[in-house]
Write a protein that holds these residues in place. Structure first.
Motif, PDB file in Angstrom:
ATOM      1  N   ALA A   1      54.145  38.854  36.376  1.00  0.00           N
ATOM      2  CA  ALA A   1      53.525  40.058  36.942  1.00  0.00           C
ATOM      3  C   ALA A   1      52.237  39.699  37.680  1.00  0.00           C
ATOM      4  CB  ALA A   1      53.220  41.068  35.844  1.00  0.00           C
ATOM      5  N   LEU A   2      51.820  40.618  38.549  1.00  0.00           N
ATOM      6  CA  LEU A   2      50.522  40.550  39.201  1.00  0.00           C
ATOM      7  C   LEU A   2      49.605  41.564  38.522  1.00  0.00           C
ATOM      8  CD1 LEU A   2      51.625  40.688  42.976  1.00  0.00           C
ATOM      9  CD2 LEU A   2      51.414  38.666  41.502  1.00  0.00           C
ATOM     10  N   ILE A   3      48.342  41.190  38.334  1.00  0.00           N
ATOM     11  CA  ILE A   3      47.374  42.113  37.743  1.00  0.00           C
ATOM     12  C   ILE A   3      46.147  42.188  38.649  1.00  0.00           C
ATOM     13  CG2 ILE A   3      45.818  42.550  35.809  1.00  0.00           C
ATOM     14  CD1 ILE A   3      47.742  41.310  33.959  1.00  0.00           C
ATOM     15  N   PRO A   4      45.858  43.356  39.223  1.00  0.00           N
ATOM     16  CA  PRO A   4      44.650  43.475  40.038  1.00  0.00           C
ATOM     17  C   PRO A   4      43.401  43.515  39.162  1.00  0.00           C
ATOM     18  CG  PRO A   4      45.746  45.596  39.875  1.00  0.00           C
ATOM     19  CD  PRO A   4      46.649  44.599  39.194  1.00  0.00           C
ATOM     20  N   VAL A   5      42.307  42.969  39.657  1.00  0.00           N
ATOM     21  CA  VAL A   5      41.035  43.085  38.943  1.00  0.00           C
ATOM     22  C   VAL A   5      40.694  44.579  38.880  1.00  0.00           C
ATOM     23  CG1 VAL A   5      38.560  42.614  39.023  1.00  0.00           C
ATOM     24  CG2 VAL A   5      40.193  40.822  39.634  1.00  0.00           C
ATOM     25  N   PRO A   6      40.519  45.140  37.680  1.00  0.00           N
ATOM     26  CA  PRO A   6      40.300  46.587  37.580  1.00  0.00           C
ATOM     27  C   PRO A   6      38.863  46.998  37.896  1.00  0.00           C
ATOM     28  CG  PRO A   6      40.286  45.608  35.395  1.00  0.00           C
ATOM     29  CD  PRO A   6      40.594  44.489  36.357  1.00  0.00           C
ATOM     30  N   LEU A   7      38.723  48.219  38.372  1.00  0.00           N
ATOM     31  CA  LEU A   7      37.405  48.828  38.548  1.00  0.00           C
ATOM     32  C   LEU A   7      37.099  49.681  37.326  1.00  0.00           C
ATOM     33  CD1 LEU A   7      37.418  50.254  42.202  1.00  0.00           C
ATOM     34  CD2 LEU A   7      36.066  48.338  41.351  1.00  0.00           C
ATOM     35  N   HIS A   8      35.827  49.823  37.015  1.00  0.00           N
ATOM     36  CA  HIS A   8      35.448  50.790  35.979  1.00  0.00           C
ATOM     37  C   HIS A   8      35.826  52.179  36.483  1.00  0.00           C
ATOM     38  CE1 HIS A   8      32.725  53.270  33.457  1.00  0.00           C
ATOM     39  NE2 HIS A   8      33.010  52.357  32.558  1.00  0.00           N
ATOM     40  N   SER A   9      36.196  53.062  35.584  1.00  0.00           N
ATOM     41  CA  SER A   9      36.675  54.395  35.967  1.00  0.00           C
ATOM     42  C   SER A   9      35.672  55.154  36.844  1.00  0.00           C
ATOM     43  CB  SER A   9      37.001  55.221  34.721  1.00  0.00           C
ATOM     44  OG  SER A   9      35.864  55.294  33.868  1.00  0.00           O
ATOM     45  N   SER A  10      34.372  54.968  36.579  1.00  0.00           N
ATOM     46  CA  SER A  10      33.364  55.688  37.370  1.00  0.00           C
ATOM     47  C   SER A  10      33.340  55.191  38.813  1.00  0.00           C
ATOM     48  CB  SER A  10      31.974  55.517  36.741  1.00  0.00           C
ATOM     49  OG  SER A  10      31.602  54.141  36.699  1.00  0.00           O
ATOM     50  N   ARG A  11      33.507  53.904  39.007  1.00  0.00           N
ATOM     51  CA  ARG A  11      33.531  53.362  40.379  1.00  0.00           C
ATOM     52  C   ARG A  11      34.812  53.750  41.104  1.00  0.00           C
ATOM     53  NH1 ARG A  11      31.007  47.252  40.211  1.00  0.00           N
ATOM     54  NH2 ARG A  11      29.127  47.783  39.047  1.00  0.00           N
ATOM     55  N   LYS A  12      35.914  53.767  40.364  1.00  0.00           N
ATOM     56  CA  LYS A  12      37.181  54.144  40.991  1.00  0.00           C
ATOM     57  C   LYS A  12      37.135  55.602  41.447  1.00  0.00           C
ATOM     58  CE  LYS A  12      42.177  53.842  40.442  1.00  0.00           C
ATOM     59  NZ  LYS A  12      43.299  53.465  39.558  1.00  0.00           N
ATOM     60  N   ARG A  13      36.531  56.461  40.645  1.00  0.00           N
ATOM     61  CA  ARG A  13      36.395  57.871  41.044  1.00  0.00           C
ATOM     62  C   ARG A  13      35.559  57.990  42.311  1.00  0.00           C
ATOM     63  NH1 ARG A  13      35.825  58.818  35.462  1.00  0.00           N
ATOM     64  NH2 ARG A  13      33.545  58.841  35.668  1.00  0.00           N
ATOM     65  N   LYS A  14      34.505  57.194  42.386  1.00  0.00           N
ATOM     66  CA  LYS A  14      33.604  57.252  43.537  1.00  0.00           C
ATOM     67  C   LYS A  14      34.286  56.749  44.808  1.00  0.00           C
ATOM     68  CE  LYS A  14      28.967  55.815  44.993  1.00  0.00           C
ATOM     69  NZ  LYS A  14      27.754  55.036  44.607  1.00  0.00           N
ATOM     70  N   ARG A  15      35.040  55.639  44.701  1.00  0.00           N
ATOM     71  CA  ARG A  15      35.687  55.047  45.876  1.00  0.00           C
ATOM     72  C   ARG A  15      37.010  55.733  46.220  1.00  0.00           C
ATOM     73  NH1 ARG A  15      35.118  48.506  44.860  1.00  0.00           N
ATOM     74  NH2 ARG A  15      32.942  48.530  44.178  1.00  0.00           N
ATOM     75  N   GLY A  16      37.685  56.256  45.182  1.00  0.00           N
ATOM     76  CA  GLY A  16      38.967  56.910  45.408  1.00  0.00           C
ATOM     77  C   GLY A  16      40.167  56.016  45.171  1.00  0.00           C
ATOM     78  N   TYR A  17      39.960  54.731  45.091  1.00  0.00           N
ATOM     79  CA  TYR A  17      41.039  53.776  44.846  1.00  0.00           C
ATOM     80  C   TYR A  17      40.427  52.426  44.486  1.00  0.00           C
ATOM     81  CZ  TYR A  17      39.871  52.115  49.547  1.00  0.00           C
ATOM     82  OH  TYR A  17      39.199  51.646  50.645  1.00  0.00           O
ATOM     83  N   ASN A  18      41.277  51.551  43.955  1.00  0.00           N
ATOM     84  CA  ASN A  18      40.872  50.181  43.661  1.00  0.00           C
ATOM     85  C   ASN A  18      41.444  49.280  44.746  1.00  0.00           C
ATOM     86  OD1 ASN A  18      40.404  47.616  42.691  1.00  0.00           O
ATOM     87  ND2 ASN A  18      41.640  47.835  40.842  1.00  0.00           N
ATOM     88  N   GLN A  19      40.580  48.642  45.523  1.00  0.00           N
ATOM     89  CA  GLN A  19      41.062  47.826  46.642  1.00  0.00           C
ATOM     90  C   GLN A  19      41.934  46.666  46.171  1.00  0.00           C
ATOM     91  OE1 GLN A  19      37.893  47.876  45.647  1.00  0.00           O
ATOM     92  NE2 GLN A  19      37.451  45.734  45.163  1.00  0.00           N
ATOM     93  N   ALA A  20      41.622  46.086  45.012  1.00  0.00           N
ATOM     94  CA  ALA A  20      42.446  44.993  44.473  1.00  0.00           C
ATOM     95  C   ALA A  20      43.819  45.525  44.068  1.00  0.00           C
ATOM     96  CB  ALA A  20      41.756  44.336  43.278  1.00  0.00           C
ATOM     97  N   GLY A  21      43.853  46.762  43.568  1.00  0.00           N
ATOM     98  CA  GLY A  21      45.122  47.383  43.201  1.00  0.00           C
ATOM     99  C   GLY A  21      45.994  47.650  44.418  1.00  0.00           C
ATOM    100  N   ALA A  22      45.367  48.105  45.507  1.00  0.00           N
ATOM    101  CA  ALA A  22      46.106  48.356  46.751  1.00  0.00           C
ATOM    102  C   ALA A  22      46.669  47.050  47.301  1.00  0.00           C
ATOM    103  CB  ALA A  22      45.179  49.014  47.777  1.00  0.00           C
ATOM    104  N   LEU A  23      45.881  45.996  47.210  1.00  0.00           N
ATOM    105  CA  LEU A  23      46.310  44.679  47.690  1.00  0.00           C
ATOM    106  C   LEU A  23      47.470  44.147  46.850  1.00  0.00           C
ATOM    107  CD1 LEU A  23      45.260  42.785  49.930  1.00  0.00           C
ATOM    108  CD2 LEU A  23      43.841  41.670  48.202  1.00  0.00           C
ATOM    109  N   ALA A  24      47.332  44.249  45.526  1.00  0.00           N
ATOM    110  CA  ALA A  24      48.382  43.779  44.617  1.00  0.00           C
ATOM    111  C   ALA A  24      49.689  44.530  44.848  1.00  0.00           C
ATOM    112  CB  ALA A  24      47.929  43.938  43.166  1.00  0.00           C
ATOM    113  N   ALA A  25      49.586  45.831  45.094  1.00  0.00           N
ATOM    114  CA  ALA A  25      50.788  46.641  45.316  1.00  0.00           C
ATOM    115  C   ALA A  25      51.558  46.163  46.542  1.00  0.00           C
ATOM    116  CB  ALA A  25      50.403  48.113  45.483  1.00  0.00           C
TER     117      ALA A  25
END
Length: 230
Positions: free
Chosen positions: A116-140
């Motif tokens: 599997a691939l695992i994106p580096v996660p963002l803290h929930s507060s930062r993810k809410r502020k940005r709207g998405y996790n860029q590492a997650g979008a890249l991994a997808a």
């Protein structure tokens, strides 16, 4: 589809200018992208100035918990692009960069035989502020192209750490202690690839690797969109 392209034209992922219909990147920006090519560090993948070297200065001086890593570009050539990708809402950049990672690094990724691939996660507060996790979008995007599962929720960031660019290497390690937690079943996982946008000192990858290895995952690799110099 053509109407949508006319109403909402694609923008170059490097300079953010509107692209001609059907193009993925400006011709000039394509020329300016600097792929990491041999020679590179056998551990972290940083570009090396001398083909007689096997490891960069950082990897010679310290021990990493990950097995090996590679990156696509030298960081300076896409610095502004990465900033917009992370903080400017340009989630669509992941389409181009995911395609490029699969095209240039796909063979090495598949040779590691990841479960599997695992994106580096963002803290929930930062993810809410940005709207998405860029590492997650890249991994997808990488996972879709190489047909590798992406486990975005397997490991979470439970500590809202200080941005690493503001810290020294020693401060980074301390900052990331107990920052990550496993939140899923890892019984069937043997080999994992961590996906991130930028690799600098390896502190984040090492902190995640420590948690993953404690949970029983034997082999941890990483792939980064861009990498700094040693």
């Amino acid at each position: 589809m053509i109407l949508l392209d006319l109403l909402f034209p694609m923008r170059c992922p490097v300079c953010d200018r509107v692209l001609p219909l059907g193009e993925q990147i400006c011709p000039q920006c394509a020329k300016n992208l600097k792929l990491i090519q041999s020679p590179f560090c056998r551990k972290c993948g940083k570009a090396l100035p001398d083909s007689r070297q096997e490891y960069c200065g950082d990897c010679e001086q310290g021990t990493h918990l990950f097995r090996e890593g590679r990156a696509l570009y030298e960081y300076p050539c896409i610095r502004k692009s990465v900033y917009r990708f992370k903080y400017g809402g340009r989630k669509e950049y992941a389409l181009f960069y995911g395609d490029e990672i699969a095209r240039h690094l796909g063979k090495v990724i598949l040779s590691w035989k990841p479960d599997a691939l695992i994106p580096v996660p963002l803290h929930s507060s930062r993810k809410r502020k940005r709207g998405y996790n860029q590492a997650g979008a890249l991994a997808a995007e990488v996972g879709k192209r190489l047909e590798i599962p992406v486990l975005s929720g397997l490991i979470v960031r439970v500590k809202n750490t200080t941005p690493l660019k503001l810290l020294t290497p020693a401060m980074r390690q301390n900052n990331l202690k107990r920052a990550f937690k496993i939140c899923g079943n890892v019984v069937k996982l043997n080999t994992i690839i961590i996906i991130d946008d930028i690799y600098t000192t390896g502190s984040t990858v090492d902190a995640m690797a420590a948690v993953l290895q404690e949970a029983g995952i034997k082999h941890v690799y990483f792939i980064a969109l861009a990498i700094g110099k040693g």
